[in-house]
Design a protein around this motif. Sequence first.
Motif, mmCIF file in Angstrom:
data_model
loop_
_atom_site.group_PDB
_atom_site.id
_atom_site.type_symbol
_atom_site.label_atom_id
_atom_site.label_comp_id
_atom_site.label_asym_id
_atom_site.label_seq_id
_atom_site.Cartn_x
_atom_site.Cartn_y
_atom_site.Cartn_z
ATOM 1 N N ASN A 224 21.645 32.092 28.791
ATOM 2 C CA ASN A 224 19.694 33.305 29.685
ATOM 3 C C ASN A 224 19.919 33.115 30.928
ATOM 4 O OD1 ASN A 224 18.948 30.761 30.216
ATOM 5 N ND2 ASN A 224 18.051 30.204 28.663
ATOM 6 N N TYR A 225 18.819 33.795 31.582
ATOM 7 C CA TYR A 225 19.523 33.963 32.916
ATOM 8 C C TYR A 225 19.184 32.762 33.805
ATOM 9 C CZ TYR A 225 17.215 39.063 33.008
ATOM 10 O OH TYR A 225 17.091 40.085 32.774
ATOM 11 N N THR B 141 23.035 31.525 33.524
ATOM 12 C CA THR B 141 23.755 32.033 34.374
ATOM 13 C C THR B 141 24.142 31.794 35.769
ATOM 14 O OG1 THR B 141 23.223 34.161 32.621
ATOM 15 C CG2 THR B 141 24.096 34.449 35.012
ATOM 16 N N ALA C 132 23.299 38.289 32.135
ATOM 17 C CA ALA C 132 22.233 37.513 31.189
ATOM 18 C C ALA C 132 21.731 38.315 30.219
ATOM 19 C CB ALA C 132 21.172 36.813 31.561
#
Length: 433
Positions: free
Chosen positions: A63-64, A67, A31
């Motif tokens: 982004n986190y 992902t 990410a």
Amino acid sequence: MSVKSILCSTAVLASFATTTFAETEVQWWHAMGGTNGERVNKIAEDFNATQDEYKVVPVYKGNYTETMTAAIAAFRAKEHPQIVQVFEVGTATMMAAKGAIVPVEQMMKDAGEPFDGDAFLPAVVSYYQTPEGELLSMPFNSSTPVLWYNKDALDAAGAKVPETWDEVKEAAQKLVDNGMDCGVSFGWQSWVMIENFSAWHNLELGTKENGFAGFDTEFTFNNEKVAARLDDIASMSEGNLFKYGGRRGDSLPMFTNGECGMWLNSSAYYGSMVSQAKFNFGQTMLPLDTSVADAPQNSIIGGATLWVLGGHDAEEYKGTAKFMTYLSSPEVQAWWHQETGYVPITTAAYELSKEQGFYDSNPGTDTAIKQLSLNTPTANSRGLRFGNFVQVRDVINEEMEAVWSGEKNATDALNAAAERGNALLRKFERSAN
């Protein structure tokens, strides 16, 4: 020998060579966008250059949250990578995904790769261990929030670097009086102002040791001490002593362009500060609320770790294990730490950075490490392990924004956040059992 025979022989040899020397590919979904994405690519390229058996392929997946979502979907479709980067609040979710993950310590041992759990910084590694001490995922980009300050602006305003929240307020007033648009702002507000404020003051976030001791936990962050701090910050909106700038890192430009003189957010913004700020800046420890505690406890980490997903063959795990060894080596970790502001995950990398003179030439860059290691973590300051916490953070953000806009007082907002959050905890508990 006929031309046809020569051609056939050549094809067979070429096929044999390809089979013999083909590199085993290891997919690494991450990410890290922008400059940090380039640094991730460099780590993979440098590892690939050290040997010719394995090839790590980094793939940026957003982004986190994006992902993690992509990896879960890929696992269901049996098209998943060997490695996926997951932010710290996804730990409980990954742990509950039985059969989907391979504990990194187990993988290292199975692959015959040397592994020493004691080499890691305790404040970093404890977040990702089982109660028995087994490491589940490999720490990679760990950070903690600090107080960033515009040194030039503070000096011009005759304000000192704050150590307490009262001093933050005083400095903000002096900054605004001296012509700045705003005194202080912050980002990742649940992480900074709920999770880390609580750990820093040794306050419980939730029952069951903040979720470490069981999924049947309930939130307790809706207490009068946290509420009083948020109400006081909301009152600072008057006169622009405080300005809210968004949920994640959206408010970074408010600091780097000179609008706000102070900013609370991740130590990992160091690289951004170096490239964007046109003034002398510094970082110092989080402010202490002296009405809550006489001294700080320790801060907790954010960032992400690398999880190994199940369902791959032994050779792929061997390559993954070798990459983990490379990734956690002192040289690689010291470089990553110095480039980004993320903390080094091992004591050796920290010591190497000292030997290289990094902290002498960049004062304050060891603030995050000092904060994390300030005291032996308690049950309240080890971290958190709540299910569905990605969604819970969204709830907390909504309720905190209602405080900043004046729609609610902090007590009502925190009570609503805890009630809504508990409903998400129960939903997770049912799915995990």
